[in-house]
Design a protein around this motif. Structure first.
Motif, mmCIF file in Angstrom:
data_model
loop_
_atom_site.group_PDB
_atom_site.id
_atom_site.type_symbol
_atom_site.label_atom_id
_atom_site.label_comp_id
_atom_site.label_asym_id
_atom_site.label_seq_id
_atom_site.Cartn_x
_atom_site.Cartn_y
_atom_site.Cartn_z
ATOM 1 N N VAL A 92 -15.525 -2.409 55.310
ATOM 2 C CA VAL A 92 -14.936 -3.842 55.500
ATOM 3 C C VAL A 92 -15.565 -4.831 54.708
ATOM 4 N N PHE A 93 -14.731 -5.544 53.725
ATOM 5 C CA PHE A 93 -15.087 -6.671 52.999
ATOM 6 C C PHE A 93 -14.505 -7.795 53.593
ATOM 7 N N THR A 94 -15.281 -8.887 53.998
ATOM 8 C CA THR A 94 -14.442 -10.075 54.503
ATOM 9 C C THR A 94 -15.281 -11.358 53.714
ATOM 10 N N PRO A 95 -14.853 -12.466 53.769
ATOM 11 C CA PRO A 95 -15.620 -13.635 53.292
ATOM 12 C C PRO A 95 -16.759 -13.851 54.298
ATOM 13 N N ASP A 96 -16.808 -13.337 55.593
ATOM 14 C CA ASP A 96 -17.504 -13.689 56.516
ATOM 15 C C ASP A 96 -19.061 -12.914 56.172
ATOM 16 N N ASP A 97 -18.983 -11.929 55.196
ATOM 17 C CA ASP A 97 -20.006 -11.258 54.844
ATOM 18 C C ASP A 97 -21.187 -11.809 54.281
ATOM 19 N N LEU A 98 -21.075 -13.313 53.899
ATOM 20 C CA LEU A 98 -22.114 -13.891 53.653
ATOM 21 C C LEU A 98 -23.068 -14.236 54.580
ATOM 22 N N ALA A 99 -22.550 -14.204 55.791
ATOM 23 C CA ALA A 99 -23.420 -14.409 56.944
ATOM 24 C C ALA A 99 -24.587 -13.352 57.148
ATOM 25 N N LEU A 100 -24.293 -12.060 56.367
ATOM 26 C CA LEU A 100 -25.032 -10.774 56.635
ATOM 27 C C LEU A 100 -26.267 -11.154 55.927
ATOM 28 N N VAL A 101 -26.230 -11.787 54.638
ATOM 29 C CA VAL A 101 -27.423 -12.311 54.222
ATOM 30 C C VAL A 101 -27.928 -13.575 54.578
ATOM 31 N N LYS A 102 -27.192 -14.287 55.024
ATOM 32 C CA LYS A 102 -27.754 -15.669 55.368
ATOM 33 C C LYS A 102 -28.095 -15.886 56.617
ATOM 34 N N SER A 103 -27.595 -15.220 57.462
ATOM 35 C CA SER A 103 -27.801 -15.591 59.094
ATOM 36 C C SER A 103 -28.917 -14.735 59.599
ATOM 37 N N GLY A 104 -29.394 -14.753 61.055
ATOM 38 C CA GLY A 104 -30.214 -14.098 61.449
ATOM 39 C C GLY A 104 -30.192 -12.616 61.229
ATOM 40 N N PRO A 105 -31.458 -11.850 61.796
ATOM 41 C CA PRO A 105 -31.573 -10.394 61.618
ATOM 42 C C PRO A 105 -30.524 -9.772 62.403
ATOM 43 N N GLY A 253 -23.815 -18.224 45.773
ATOM 44 C CA GLY A 253 -23.007 -17.292 45.071
ATOM 45 C C GLY A 253 -23.817 -16.151 45.190
ATOM 46 N N ARG A 254 -25.207 -16.211 44.771
ATOM 47 C CA ARG A 254 -25.713 -14.878 44.585
ATOM 48 C C ARG A 254 -26.032 -14.044 45.799
ATOM 49 N N GLN A 255 -25.999 -14.928 46.850
ATOM 50 C CA GLN A 255 -26.040 -14.617 48.385
ATOM 51 C C GLN A 255 -24.916 -13.535 48.712
ATOM 52 N N ARG A 256 -23.666 -14.246 48.013
ATOM 53 C CA ARG A 256 -22.387 -13.511 48.405
ATOM 54 C C ARG A 256 -22.419 -12.176 47.523
ATOM 55 N N SER A 257 -22.998 -12.080 46.372
ATOM 56 C CA SER A 257 -23.125 -10.813 45.626
ATOM 57 C C SER A 257 -23.915 -9.900 46.098
ATOM 58 N N ALA A 258 -25.132 -10.518 46.734
ATOM 59 C CA ALA A 258 -25.911 -9.632 47.649
ATOM 60 C C ALA A 258 -25.301 -8.847 48.758
ATOM 61 N N ALA A 259 -24.341 -9.720 49.449
ATOM 62 C CA ALA A 259 -23.610 -9.220 50.593
ATOM 63 C C ALA A 259 -22.528 -8.245 49.997
ATOM 64 N N LEU A 282 -9.992 -4.692 52.206
ATOM 65 C CA LEU A 282 -10.433 -5.953 51.504
ATOM 66 C C LEU A 282 -9.800 -7.329 52.245
ATOM 67 N N ASP A 283 -10.457 -7.823 53.162
ATOM 68 C CA ASP A 283 -9.779 -9.029 53.666
ATOM 69 C C ASP A 283 -10.056 -10.503 52.986
ATOM 70 N N ASP A 284 -9.318 -10.793 52.031
ATOM 71 C CA ASP A 284 -9.280 -11.848 51.389
ATOM 72 C C ASP A 284 -10.716 -11.935 50.515
ATOM 73 N N ALA A 285 -10.890 -10.740 49.989
ATOM 74 C CA ALA A 285 -12.022 -10.350 49.600
ATOM 75 C C ALA A 285 -12.534 -11.241 48.181
ATOM 76 N N THR A 312 -5.939 -7.879 51.443
ATOM 77 C CA THR A 312 -5.021 -8.930 51.999
ATOM 78 C C THR A 312 -5.285 -10.161 50.927
ATOM 79 N N THR A 313 -4.181 -10.925 50.784
ATOM 80 C CA THR A 313 -4.643 -12.189 49.941
ATOM 81 C C THR A 313 -3.479 -13.204 50.297
ATOM 82 N N ALA A 314 -3.537 -14.462 50.400
ATOM 83 C CA ALA A 314 -2.701 -15.353 50.664
ATOM 84 C C ALA A 314 -1.952 -15.837 49.468
ATOM 85 N N GLY A 315 -2.516 -15.698 48.344
ATOM 86 C CA GLY A 315 -2.093 -16.181 47.025
ATOM 87 C C GLY A 315 -1.385 -14.971 46.285
ATOM 88 N N PRO A 316 -0.976 -15.195 45.089
ATOM 89 C CA PRO A 316 -0.502 -13.896 44.229
ATOM 90 C C PRO A 316 -1.524 -12.635 44.222
#
Lengths: 339, 190
Positions: A92-105, A253-259, A282-285, A312-316
């Motif tokens: 699963v890829f989601t925009p929330d994956d950022l937390a994987l790098v940014k949040s706690g262990p 941006g780099r945190q997102r790439s790391a995720a 790929l949720d709105d990935a 999934t995508t809300a746009g085109p």
């Protein structure tokens, strides 16, 4: 690749969430089970008709927040939750994956354990043994109220032994997994960011092994605090770039790439170890990515080889995506969009 | 129906079916069931030696002098005795712990009949204790706890083997079960 379009709130994420649930029996969005059931309804039903080559499987799940899920695989009651993973694996890829790098262990431990179980479903038994032994030990510590009587000591001894046995196995498996994840994650990160500094993954344990000795050493502290202060439940996966902790020292941006690199590496490792290609969800990935990263991610997805992917995508439909099928989701119905 | 629904394994639908069945059957059949339930509750007691369910001070097994009193099989629950007895492989006696170590459920060594077991070692001249608790985390932990208490007393302590079902295929065994079976391997009689 199948692309699902629809307005915000049409239920695109819910669709992917349901597919993920048919594999792992939990939602990648986390949260309470109540949130999985439509407002006003008492239960939710997930049915997944799976076809992989000439293998077919039918997964049926009834989610009722007031009790345990009822799950059937090919119309038979499911013996163990991990048996579903033999039928369906997802990445699963989601925009929330950022937390994987940014949040706690906690999220990173969960990432490791989920990848472990997806690659080798039987390891779920080890994780459950760790969780259970830990809960028993913590309860015992609380009951002791800080006093170490001979009986508490003797009882703690045996729970320590059980926790250590399962815990060492889990940590050993996690370490080997991190070794397997590190090269593909570094390679993907390099291509996504064009940075020279490599992405580094390191398993950081909360204790010196073996766990049994560490538990003995931590006992006075554990008794005082009424909880187990060291062990697999306190370990972390350190993500760094050029020696800098990605959690605090990288740009968003780099945190997102790391995720993204972590997810891509997981997909590769599972494909390799399980000899089965997970379905990519790929949720709105692409929504939060800049153009260059989005293009690079597309290349990465192409590199993963053939296999099913649902975006999934809300746009085109994002540029450069070769969609085999575009579906419009509205009012709970999917309709093919002619092209 | 509410009363029946409280029984283990009986859901609302089964409770309803049983209730209507009882309304329909001959009066004596229903009364026989009622009397049996009353009798079970009034006459059965726990054996003062092994805590098995029985009628009178000692259970049928403890009262049977042909059974070896030096070998004791330790189980969690009287139901487990029924299971071991069905094998007809065991000619020793039993000891019922009344559960397994489980802090979450509030069960520590004090809540189990461990002191009573230790008391039997000398009085009954027990030479071997077979730990027959369930092969799950709590059962294994209890077995380990007892082994550590009993070994220093010079008693032979064994644990039932856990492993592959007879008539099964290795190919279909899960790793955990197969791993345990390997751990508990033994010499082949030849």
């Amino acid at each position: 690749m199948t692309v699902v379009t629809g307005h915000n709130g049409a239920g695109k994420t819910t669709l992917l969430e349901a597919i993920g649930y048919a594999s792992t029996l939990r939602s990648f969005r986390g949260g309470q089970k109540e949130a999985l059931v439509r407002n006003g309804a008492t239960r939710a039903i997930v049915r997944a008709d799976l076809a992989d080559g000439d293998r077919r499987a039918l997964v049926e799940i009834e989610i009722d927040p007031s009790r345990r899920d009822r799950v059937q695989l090919n119309r038979q009651r499911l013996a163990r939750p991990e048996d579903l993973l033999e039928a369906l694996r997802v990445t699963v890829f989601t925009p929330d994956d950022l937390a994987l790098v940014k949040s706690g262990p906690e999220l990173r431990r969960d990432y490791l354990d989920t990848v472990l179980e997806t690659a080798r479903p039987r390891l779920a038994l080890v994780r459950r043994a760790v969780d259970r032994a830990l809960r028993q030990r913590n309860t015992l510590l609380r009951q002791a109220g800080g006093r170490l009587t001979a009986e508490v000591a003797a009882t703690l001894d045996v729970w320590d032994t059980q926790l250590a046995k399962a815990g060492d196995q889990l940590v050993d498996a996690r370490r080997r997994l991190v070794d397997a994840l590190a090269p593909p994650a570094a390679a993907a990160f390099g291509r996504l960011t064009r940075l020279v500094e490599p992405l580094e993954l390191t398993y950081r344990p909360s204790y010196d092994p073996p766990l049994l000795d560490a538990l003995a050493a931590a006992r006075p502290d554990d008794l005082r605090r009424g909880t187990t202060t060291i062990g697999p439940q306190r370990d972390d996966l350190l993500v760094a770039c050029g020696g800098l902790d990605a959690r605090t020292r990288l740009s968003q941006g780099r945190q997102r790439s790391a995720a993204l690199a972590l997810r891509l590496a997981a997909h590769e490792v599972v494909t390799d170890k399980a000899a089965a290609r997970p379905v990519l969800l790929l949720d709105d990935a692409f929504s939060e990515l800049d153009r260059a990263t989005a293009t690079a991610l597309l290349d990465e997805l192409g590199r993963l080889g053939a296999g099913q992917a649902i975006l999934t995508t809300a746009g085109p439909v994002p540029d450069g995506i070769d969609a085999a099928l575009v579906l419009q989701l509205a009012d709970g119905r999917l309709t093919p969009v002619p092209r | 129906m509410d009363e029946l629904g409280r029984l283990p394994g009986i859901g609302p639908k089964s409770a309803q079916r049983i209730a209507f069945h009882l309304l329909k059957v001959a009066k004596e059949d229903a009364l026989r069931l009622a009397r049996t339930i009353v009798e079970v509750k009034e006459r059965t007691v726990l054996c003062s030696t092994c805590f098995n369910i029985g009628i009178g001070e000692r259970c049928a097994i403890c009262g049977d002098d042909r059974r070896d009193r030096t070998v004791v099989c330790v189980v969690e629950d009287p139901r487990d005795i029924v299971a071991v007895e069905r094998t007809r492989e065991f000619r020793g006696r039993y000891h019922v712990l009344g559960g397994a170590l489980n802090p979450i459920e509030g069960v520590g060594p004090e809540q189990l009949r461990i002191r009573e077991l230790l008391g039997r070692i000398d009085t009954d001249g027990i030479a071997e204790v077979i730990l027959c608790t369930n092969p799950n985390l709590e059962g294994d932990t209890t077995a380990m706890y007892l082994a550590r208490l009993l070994r220093p007393l010079g008693v032979r302590v064994t644990r039932i083997a856990s492993g592959l079902p007879v008539g099964g295929d290795l190919e279909y065994a899960d790793e955990l079960t197969l791993g345990r079976a390997l751990e508990g391997r033994r010499e082949v009689d030849a």
